[in-house]
Design an enzyme around this catalytic site. Structure first.
Site, PDB file in Angstrom:
ATOM      1  CB  CYS A 130     -34.114 -23.969  46.407  1.00 30.53           C
ATOM      2  SG  CYS A 130     -32.769 -23.070  47.250  1.00 30.53           S
ATOM      3  CG  HIS A 152     -35.432 -25.871  50.580  1.00 35.73           C
ATOM      4  ND1 HIS A 152     -35.007 -26.713  49.579  1.00 35.73           N
ATOM      5  CD2 HIS A 152     -34.462 -24.935  50.725  1.00 35.73           C
ATOM      6  CE1 HIS A 152     -33.822 -26.312  49.137  1.00 35.73           C
ATOM      7  NE2 HIS A 152     -33.473 -25.232  49.810  1.00 35.73           N
ATOM      8  CD  GLU A 183     -37.370 -29.410  49.768  1.00 33.40           C
ATOM      9  OE1 GLU A 183     -36.155 -29.155  49.669  1.00 33.40           O
ATOM     10  OE2 GLU A 183     -38.270 -28.645  49.318  1.00 33.40           O
TER      11      GLU A 183
END
EC number: 4.3.2.10
Length: 207
Positions: A81, A185, A187
């Site tokens: 990001c 992202h 994650e």
């Protein structure tokens, strides 16, 4: 197992990143200053927030020159990001000089009626140049974005994936040398993001 350093400068979603790597059997060690970089085989640069405050925090921690030297030495780095945007030379979001380990600048997403900023939500990646993040024949990958700016690499081949925002293709992920980064992202992108992190870890560990 490689020793992966997580750069903690107070502007990253550290816990979700740590949890994602932990699920893959990788424990991240916190990096707060230049000395913490030395034992690391690879680094993760997360980031949430604005460009100028992030660069100021990296400078205050003595990490700007340390990260530049680290990347120049060939130590792998994964940006996430804002961590992707900081790798470039500058951003339209602020006035600070970026890390400059990737040539190019970060620009505001196009302003189009009916497409509010930030660009937030799930979107499919459009593969560009093949890389360990997105090798050939990778199934369609929907990932999670939250951003108002996107990098414009000086070397088009550094872009490994794009995303369609309001009819314009913008950079979603880059790979150049030993530097990788995702505007989205991983994650927070479920099994697809986890698979990308696994591929990156496998690449770091490869001879």
């Amino acid at each position: 197992m490689s020793r992966i350093g997580l750069i903690d400068y107070g502007m990253g979603n550290l816990h979700s990143v740590q949890r994602s790597f932990a699920r893959l059997g990788a424990e991240l060690v916190s990096v707060h200053g230049p000395a913490d970089l030395e034992p690391c085989d690879a680094l993760v640069l997360p980031g949430v927030g604005a460009f100028d405050p992030a660069m100021e925090r990296l400078r205050s921690a003595g990490l700007v020159q340390a990260l530049r030297h680290s990347c120049a030495s060939g130590r792998p780095l994964l940006g996430i990001c804002l961590g992707l945007q900081l790798l470039f030379e500058a951003s339209e979001e602020g006035r600070s000089e970026g890390l400059g380990v990737l040539a190019g600048k970060v620009k505001t997403l196009p302003r189009v009626a009916g497409h509010p900023l930030p660009h937030m939500g799930w979107a499919p990646l459009i593969p560009a140049t093949a890389s360990p993040l997105l090798p050939p024949a990778t199934p369609e990958a929907w990932v999670y974005f939250v951003h108002s700016f996107a990098a414009v690499p000086a070397l088009p081949e550094a872009t490994t994936a794009q995303v369609d925002y309001a009819g314009t293709l913008v950079t979603a992920a880059v790979w150049h040398g030993t530097i990788a980064a995702c505007q989205f992202h991983p994650e927070k992108s479920g099994p697809v993001g986890e698979a990308m992190l696994r591929r990156w870890l496998d690449w770091v560990a490869s001879p």
